[in-house]
Each structure stands twice: as C-alpha cells, then as structure tokens.
Motif scaffolding. Structure first.
Motif, PDB file in Angstrom:
ATOM      1  N   ASP A  43      24.972  20.535  29.485  1.00 54.21           N
ATOM      2  CA  ASP A  43      25.834  20.533  28.303  1.00 54.21           C
ATOM      3  C   ASP A  43      27.273  20.167  28.652  1.00 54.21           C
ATOM      4  O   ASP A  43      27.985  19.549  27.859  1.00 54.21           O
ATOM      5  CB  ASP A  43      25.806  21.899  27.615  1.00 54.21           C
ATOM      6  CG  ASP A  43      24.503  22.151  26.866  1.00 54.21           C
ATOM      7  OD1 ASP A  43      23.806  21.163  26.583  1.00 54.21           O
ATOM      8  OD2 ASP A  43      24.194  23.319  26.576  1.00 54.21           O
ATOM      9  N   VAL A  44      27.716  20.568  29.842  1.00 53.39           N
ATOM     10  CA  VAL A  44      29.082  20.277  30.272  1.00 53.39           C
ATOM     11  C   VAL A  44      29.261  18.784  30.549  1.00 53.39           C
ATOM     12  O   VAL A  44      30.320  18.210  30.285  1.00 53.39           O
ATOM     13  CB  VAL A  44      29.430  21.107  31.528  1.00 53.39           C
ATOM     14  CG1 VAL A  44      30.674  20.558  32.219  1.00 53.39           C
ATOM     15  CG2 VAL A  44      29.626  22.568  31.156  1.00 53.39           C
ATOM     16  N   LEU A  45      28.211  18.130  31.063  1.00 47.50           N
ATOM     17  CA  LEU A  45      28.307  16.723  31.448  1.00 47.50           C
ATOM     18  C   LEU A  45      28.286  15.803  30.231  1.00 47.50           C
ATOM     19  O   LEU A  45      27.511  16.011  29.294  1.00 47.50           O
ATOM     20  CB  LEU A  45      27.157  16.341  32.375  1.00 47.50           C
ATOM     21  CG  LEU A  45      27.406  16.450  33.878  1.00 47.50           C
ATOM     22  CD1 LEU A  45      27.764  17.864  34.281  1.00 47.50           C
ATOM     23  CD2 LEU A  45      26.179  15.980  34.658  1.00 47.50           C
ATOM     24  N   ARG A  46      29.098  14.785  30.291  1.00 50.71           N
ATOM     25  CA  ARG A  46      29.019  13.713  29.303  1.00 50.71           C
ATOM     26  C   ARG A  46      27.719  12.938  29.514  1.00 50.71           C
ATOM     27  O   ARG A  46      26.976  12.629  28.589  1.00 50.71           O
ATOM     28  CB  ARG A  46      30.223  12.789  29.435  1.00 50.71           C
ATOM     29  CG  ARG A  46      30.268  11.659  28.408  1.00 50.71           C
ATOM     30  CD  ARG A  46      31.353  10.666  28.741  1.00 50.71           C
ATOM     31  NE  ARG A  46      31.152  10.079  30.074  1.00 50.71           N
ATOM     32  CZ  ARG A  46      31.868   9.075  30.544  1.00 50.71           C
ATOM     33  NH1 ARG A  46      32.829   8.534  29.823  1.00 50.71           N
ATOM     34  NH2 ARG A  46      31.646   8.598  31.745  1.00 50.71           N
TER      35      ARG A  46
ATOM     36  N   ILE B  59      31.517  26.502  27.566  1.00 46.45           N
ATOM     37  CA  ILE B  59      31.049  25.114  27.574  1.00 46.45           C
ATOM     38  C   ILE B  59      31.994  24.236  26.770  1.00 46.45           C
ATOM     39  O   ILE B  59      32.425  23.168  27.228  1.00 46.45           O
ATOM     40  CB  ILE B  59      29.612  25.015  27.034  1.00 46.45           C
ATOM     41  CG1 ILE B  59      28.631  25.683  27.996  1.00 46.45           C
ATOM     42  CG2 ILE B  59      29.224  23.553  26.818  1.00 46.45           C
ATOM     43  CD1 ILE B  59      27.201  25.708  27.496  1.00 46.45           C
ATOM     44  N   GLY B  60      32.352  24.673  25.574  1.00 39.69           N
ATOM     45  CA  GLY B  60      33.263  23.899  24.739  1.00 39.69           C
ATOM     46  C   GLY B  60      34.634  23.743  25.369  1.00 39.69           C
ATOM     47  O   GLY B  60      35.242  22.662  25.301  1.00 39.69           O
TER      48      GLY B  60
ATOM     49  N   VAL C 105      38.409  27.883  36.761  1.00 36.68           N
ATOM     50  CA  VAL C 105      37.228  28.742  36.786  1.00 36.68           C
ATOM     51  C   VAL C 105      37.011  29.324  35.400  1.00 36.68           C
ATOM     52  O   VAL C 105      37.959  29.803  34.759  1.00 36.68           O
ATOM     53  CB  VAL C 105      37.370  29.887  37.810  1.00 36.68           C
ATOM     54  CG1 VAL C 105      36.042  30.618  37.960  1.00 36.68           C
ATOM     55  CG2 VAL C 105      37.850  29.370  39.158  1.00 36.68           C
ATOM     56  N   TYR C 106      35.752  29.319  34.942  1.00 38.36           N
ATOM     57  CA  TYR C 106      35.393  29.823  33.625  1.00 38.36           C
ATOM     58  C   TYR C 106      34.306  30.890  33.757  1.00 38.36           C
ATOM     59  O   TYR C 106      33.506  30.878  34.698  1.00 38.36           O
ATOM     60  CB  TYR C 106      34.888  28.689  32.733  1.00 38.36           C
ATOM     61  CG  TYR C 106      35.951  27.660  32.395  1.00 38.36           C
ATOM     62  CD1 TYR C 106      36.635  27.708  31.192  1.00 38.36           C
ATOM     63  CD2 TYR C 106      36.268  26.632  33.290  1.00 38.36           C
ATOM     64  CE1 TYR C 106      37.612  26.770  30.871  1.00 38.36           C
ATOM     65  CE2 TYR C 106      37.245  25.691  32.994  1.00 38.36           C
ATOM     66  CZ  TYR C 106      37.911  25.763  31.785  1.00 38.36           C
ATOM     67  OH  TYR C 106      38.876  24.841  31.478  1.00 38.36           O
TER      68      TYR C 106
ATOM     69  N   THR D  19      32.169  27.892  37.419  1.00 33.92           N
ATOM     70  CA  THR D  19      31.967  29.147  36.691  1.00 33.92           C
ATOM     71  C   THR D  19      31.797  30.273  37.702  1.00 33.92           C
ATOM     72  O   THR D  19      31.388  30.045  38.851  1.00 33.92           O
ATOM     73  CB  THR D  19      30.723  29.121  35.793  1.00 33.92           C
ATOM     74  OG1 THR D  19      29.556  28.944  36.604  1.00 33.92           O
ATOM     75  CG2 THR D  19      30.826  28.026  34.739  1.00 33.92           C
ATOM     76  N   ALA D  20      32.097  31.469  37.261  1.00 36.23           N
ATOM     77  CA  ALA D  20      31.909  32.666  38.077  1.00 36.23           C
ATOM     78  C   ALA D  20      32.035  33.866  37.154  1.00 36.23           C
ATOM     79  O   ALA D  20      32.391  33.727  35.973  1.00 36.23           O
ATOM     80  CB  ALA D  20      32.943  32.739  39.199  1.00 36.23           C
ATOM     81  N   SER D  21      31.745  35.035  37.669  1.00 37.11           N
ATOM     82  CA  SER D  21      32.056  36.252  36.927  1.00 37.11           C
ATOM     83  C   SER D  21      33.549  36.518  37.076  1.00 37.11           C
ATOM     84  O   SER D  21      34.153  36.124  38.079  1.00 37.11           O
ATOM     85  CB  SER D  21      31.251  37.430  37.467  1.00 37.11           C
ATOM     86  OG  SER D  21      31.575  37.668  38.824  1.00 37.11           O
TER      87      SER D  21
END
Length: 361
Positions: free
Chosen positions: A250-253, A222-223, A213-214, A196-198
């Motif tokens: 939340d991202v991790l299984r 996340i979804g 990158v999100y 993730t980043a801006s």
C-alpha cells in the motif's frame, strides 16, 4: 564433543506446527563426533553464538531428528582445508552463520563447527567475539534483501551520495535485527530510509539511521507515508506476518516488496512480492519439514553476494555497520536452551541474545 541436537520425530513436529506450540522434548545437549572438513571448509572452536527465532522454530517444527542446531557463531579457526589456506590460518578469529537445523554435522550450538571458508569473515582484533556473532543471519538477510531490491553491493561497499532525486526505501519493522542492519546498509548506499516500528523503538531506529519512523499500528500511517514520500518503489518487510506485506504494498506507488516469509501474491497489480530464504547462499537444495514442506533451489548469485559482503565486513563493521543492541549470557550449551525459551515467549524483543561460552563441562 557436545552439541545441541533435535529430538522430535516428524509426526510430532507436524502436530506441533498445526497446534502452534511445541510438544515433547525438542532438543538436548549430547555427545556427537567432531565434524570432519572438506578442502573448502575450516573447523572452528566456537566461543560465542547469537540466537535467532529460526533456531527455536527448527527445534519445534522444522529440523529432522538428530539435526545439529544453531546458525550464528564466532570463534577461532583450529583446522583449515587445503583450498581455504589462502584466506584462513589456525588461530584466526572468525564469524558468520551456517545452515543449522537440517544436517547432523552442521550447527553452531556446539563445541566445534565446520564452515565454508568463503562464507565467513575475519573478526578484527578489537572486536569482542560475542558482538561478532551477531553479524550472522540478520546481517546476511539484510544484505541479500537489498540486493533483491536492486541496490548494488558496489554502492554499499563504497558508499554513494545522490546529488538529485535521492531514492527512498521503506522498511517495515525497522527495529528488528534485520531491520537495523538493513537501515544502515541502505543509508550507506545513499538511500533515504522510511521505517515502521513500535513507539518504544522510534529513538533506536533513528539512531541507526532512519530518516522517518511511523507507528505500524496506527491506521493513519499508510496515508501519512504516501503523502510525505509518494515515489517509494522498494520495500523490505522484516516482519512478514499478518498484514505487514500488504502494508508495504500500500505504501508503494509501484515496485517490489521483499518478504522473509512467503506472503503469496499482492492484491496491488503494480507491486510484486519476492520471498527470501537466506540459506540459499550455501549452494544446496533443501526442504523445510521434509518430506512435506517447500523445497528451495540453489541460487549461486546469493552465495556470491554474501561472500563479497563478508570479504569486506572486517573493514566496515566497527565504524559503518553496528550490530543491534545485545544482551550477553555467560555460560554454555544449556544456557542456549534457556535463551531460546525467552525468544519463544516473545521476551527477547529489542535486543539480540548472545551466549558467550565459558569452558565446556
């Protein structure tokens, strides 16, 4: 010699922490004794330093009065302890980091600095010392973080390619200094990197190797990550404030999140948090905001990781592990205080501030 040292008594530091802002004079440039070295140490003439948020946090909140400040450094060896002579000689270009902000005789914001001979690296002749100073706290933190996530040093050192089932690591705040180093090290170990980043840092993060990158501020990220990468088991939270650790969980299984600040226990039962404090590498128990703050134990394996990392960095750094984008200030110790004020105000994002010393006055 001259050095930057702290000036606040404990009650003022505690009140500053409670208020969230510094009170009174926090640090000053003053005359102190040149540190003496043990058999395992070397004495360094400091030529450049890189600035970190921990430096102003030490000044504002954590460091006892009259503590030396500064962690990241690069310079020249001027004296060698008896047991460090096999690795170092006078005149060698040297860089690394120290545990500044806790002791009166250990801090890089000074004319001379004593360092552990096995926790420093030999700077290639072709590398500028200002650039070399950036491979301190952020690089070591990134390296130790990946070890905590069970990524082996051998895979990073030698490089690895997974023929099938390439694993994925998630890095929150990939555009941070730690994040940029972690991306490169994880890619070297054969991992796919999701970060993730801006939005303004998307291109930078991809240039350093991230596969995707999100936007950390987007409610849909996340979804989207879970749908595209459903089997992530490892995450590094380079921000460790607000909801960043929960975002990682939340991202991790299932699996593990490494955080750089204590984030308590995750609400997701299949995920664990592990808190990292890079100064455990120096082999001394220590306490933040003594005598009221948390105590950190000695972790010998942490020292081994960084010692091996620095022993190999001389041959890896130029072509394999790039430093973050830098902004260089030419000057002296007082210019460090100005640079730290920029960091304190949040004006140093997207770059690593470096002070290259002119002659000391």
């Amino acid at each position: 010699m001259k050095a930057v040292t702290t000036h606040r008594f404990l009650p003022t530091r505690v009140l500053s922490l409670l208020l969230g802002r510094p009170l009174g004079l926090g640090a000053q440039v003053k005359d102190v004794s040149v540190p003496s070295i043990t058999d395992n140490e070397v004495l360094v003439k400091v030529r450049a330093v890189a600035l970190n948020p921990i430096d102003f946090k030490n000044i504002d909140f954590f460091a006892p009065r009259n503590s030396a400040i500064g962690c990241d450094y690069a310079g020249e060896v001027v004296k060698v302890g008896k047991k460090s002579g096999q690795r170092w000689k006078v005149g060698d270009k040297i860089a690394g980091f120290v545990h500044g902000g806790l002791y009166p005789d250990v801090g890089s914001f000074a004319e001379h600095l004593k360092v552990d001979g096995d926790l420093a690296w030999k700077v290639p002749e072709a590398m500028n010392l200002g650039v070399a100073s950036t491979y301190g706290v952020p690089a070591a933190t990134a390296m130790l973080s990946l070890t905590y996530l069970d990524i082996s040093w051998e895979d990073i050192e030698n490089g690895r390619t997974f023929e099938d089932d390439q694993p994925t690591i998630f890095i929150y705040s990939g555009g941070s200094n730690v994040g940029l180093f972690a991306i490169q090290l994880a890619k070297r170990a054969g991992y796919k990197v999701v970060a993730t980043a801006s939005p303004r840092s998307f291109d930078l993060v991809k240039q350093y190797g991230a596969d995707a990158v999100y936007d950390y501020r987007s409610s849909s990220s996340i979804g989207e990550i879970k749908k595209a990468y459903p089997n992530i088991l490892r995450a590094l939270d380079c921000f460790s404030e607000g909801n960043s650790a929960a975002f990682c969980a939340d991202v991790l299984r299932e699996g593990k999140v490494v955080t750089l600040l204590d984030q308590g226990k995750p609400k997701k039962p299949t995920v664990s948090y592990r808190f990292l404090m890079v100064f455990t590498v120096f082999g001394r128990e220590f306490q933040l905001l003594a005598p009221v703050g948390p105590v950190f134990p000695v972790i010998p394996s942490d020292r081994e990781v960084i010692s091996r990392f620095y022993a190999s960095l001389s041959t890896m750094s130029i072509d394999i592990i790039r430093c973050p984008p830098t902004t260089t200030i030419k000057g002296g110790l007082r210019d460090i205080l100005d640079g730290l004020e920029l960091l304190r105000k949040g004006e140093g994002r997207g770059t690593k501030l470096v002070v290259e010393f002119d002659e000391f006055q």
